[in-house]
Design a protein around this motif. Sequence first.
Motif, PDB file in Angstrom:
ATOM      1  N   ALA A  15     -63.781  32.460  28.318  1.00 37.44           N
ATOM      2  CA  ALA A  15     -63.811  31.569  29.480  1.00 37.44           C
ATOM      3  C   ALA A  15     -63.940  30.098  29.083  1.00 37.44           C
ATOM      4  N   VAL A  16     -64.141  29.801  27.809  1.00 32.23           N
ATOM      5  CA  VAL A  16     -64.316  28.416  27.369  1.00 32.23           C
ATOM      6  C   VAL A  16     -62.961  27.725  27.291  1.00 32.23           C
ATOM      7  N   THR A  17     -62.827  26.617  28.013  1.00 29.27           N
ATOM      8  CA  THR A  17     -61.583  25.867  28.011  1.00 29.27           C
ATOM      9  C   THR A  17     -61.865  24.381  27.796  1.00 29.27           C
ATOM     10  N   VAL A  18     -60.876  23.683  27.292  1.00 30.37           N
ATOM     11  CA  VAL A  18     -60.913  22.227  27.168  1.00 30.37           C
ATOM     12  C   VAL A  18     -59.609  21.695  27.750  1.00 30.37           C
ATOM     13  N   ASP A  19     -59.730  20.854  28.776  1.00 27.88           N
ATOM     14  CA  ASP A  19     -58.548  20.317  29.470  1.00 27.88           C
ATOM     15  C   ASP A  19     -57.628  21.427  29.954  1.00 27.88           C
ATOM     16  N   GLY A  20     -58.242  22.500  30.425  1.00 29.50           N
ATOM     17  CA  GLY A  20     -57.479  23.596  31.007  1.00 29.50           C
ATOM     18  C   GLY A  20     -56.888  24.575  30.018  1.00 29.50           C
ATOM     19  N   GLU A  21     -57.098  24.328  28.722  1.00 29.09           N
ATOM     20  CA  GLU A  21     -56.556  25.208  27.692  1.00 29.09           C
ATOM     21  C   GLU A  21     -57.676  26.018  27.048  1.00 29.09           C
ATOM     22  N   ARG A  22     -57.415  27.301  26.798  1.00 25.98           N
ATOM     23  CA  ARG A  22     -58.401  28.136  26.129  1.00 25.98           C
ATOM     24  C   ARG A  22     -58.672  27.574  24.736  1.00 25.98           C
ATOM     25  N   LEU A  23     -59.973  27.426  24.371  1.00 22.59           N
ATOM     26  CA  LEU A  23     -60.337  26.810  23.097  1.00 22.59           C
ATOM     27  C   LEU A  23     -60.120  27.748  21.914  1.00 22.59           C
ATOM     28  N   PHE A  24     -60.529  28.993  22.060  1.00 19.96           N
ATOM     29  CA  PHE A  24     -60.538  29.900  20.912  1.00 19.96           C
ATOM     30  C   PHE A  24     -59.233  30.695  20.815  1.00 19.96           C
ATOM     31  N   ARG A  25     -58.755  30.811  19.575  1.00 20.46           N
ATOM     32  CA  ARG A  25     -57.499  31.528  19.337  1.00 20.46           C
ATOM     33  C   ARG A  25     -57.704  32.815  18.544  1.00 20.46           C
ATOM     34  N   THR A  26     -58.900  33.007  18.005  1.00 21.63           N
ATOM     35  CA  THR A  26     -59.211  34.243  17.289  1.00 21.63           C
ATOM     36  C   THR A  26     -60.626  34.683  17.623  1.00 21.63           C
ATOM     37  N   VAL A  27     -60.867  35.983  17.454  1.00 19.39           N
ATOM     38  CA  VAL A  27     -62.218  36.537  17.575  1.00 19.39           C
ATOM     39  C   VAL A  27     -62.399  37.529  16.442  1.00 19.39           C
ATOM     40  N   GLN A  28     -63.553  37.473  15.799  1.00 24.80           N
ATOM     41  CA  GLN A  28     -63.888  38.401  14.721  1.00 24.80           C
ATOM     42  C   GLN A  28     -65.153  39.153  15.125  1.00 24.80           C
TER      43      GLN A  28
END
Length: 323
Positions: free
Chosen positions: A189-202
Amino acid sequence: MPFARLASATTPTCHVGLGLAAVGRPGYINLGRDRDLPADRTVDALRERTHELLDAAYAQGVRYFDAARSYGRSEEFLADWLKARPDAGDVVIGSKWGYTYTANWATDAEQHEVKDHSLAAYERQRAETAELLGDRLDLYQIHSVTPDSPALADKELHARLAEAAAQGLTIGFSTSGPDQADAVRAALAVTVDGERLFRTVQSTYNALETSAEPALAEAHDAGLTVIVKEGMANGRLAEPYAPEPLKAVAQETGLGCDAVALALVLRRPWAGVVLSGAATLGQLASNLHAPAVDLDEEQLTRLDALAEDPRTYWQRRGQLPWH
């Protein structure tokens, strides 16, 4: 996304990565560690072991390598290897910030690492990582995010991470603990300027700890690359510690318990990269048989029954000694 490089790889091991948690420092919680590493665990001895593993993994098609600021000298060892291997330009390099290594190369330290997800910690550790890995770093992850992590609500930190992303660095996060699924969903749910911040999850996922699976599938569907860590449950799924059903399936396949345990994870359609945490060349070779393991439905049913309550799993993990 740097992981697009793996899409063109054709080796069976292209979805297996090598994590350096077990060889970047003399002490760790993996079972059997007293047998895995030389008795004299000097910096030079572990640097040599790390380079042997990296050489062997690269030769066998592994193209993702995973370090962290808190893994002792893992970034340093990896940087040294990259400098010595200019031919390895196709690897993807990930590291993590958020924990500081505090054991001072001792196995009996009172505290081995200190967690700090503040902006100040990010800025300090980003500079430390940059000094070692420079532009070879592809992915920088917040280390062990939990639902209450301040990193999930720190807008100033998010802005700085977004700046790094705009400059070409992929931003991700890792999770730990019994509430991994909640942490994954909060991070999505974390976004910056409407874009999702995270691109990977480990995240931790294995035959004993499956609770994050629905959230990891959601992350995959949202476009994130999912990296799986601790597929061997810190050695609990390897010989001689593996539970009897796993030993039985391994005997049926003719391969090791470790290969079967990792194969179970590789079967998940949302799993982009599955990490080997090998500390020896023999372990690595056995781990890399995982893509060849063929499990039938009856075997999968037996393995599925191994799953534990997540709080029980993480309580037991927290009791594993550093050695």
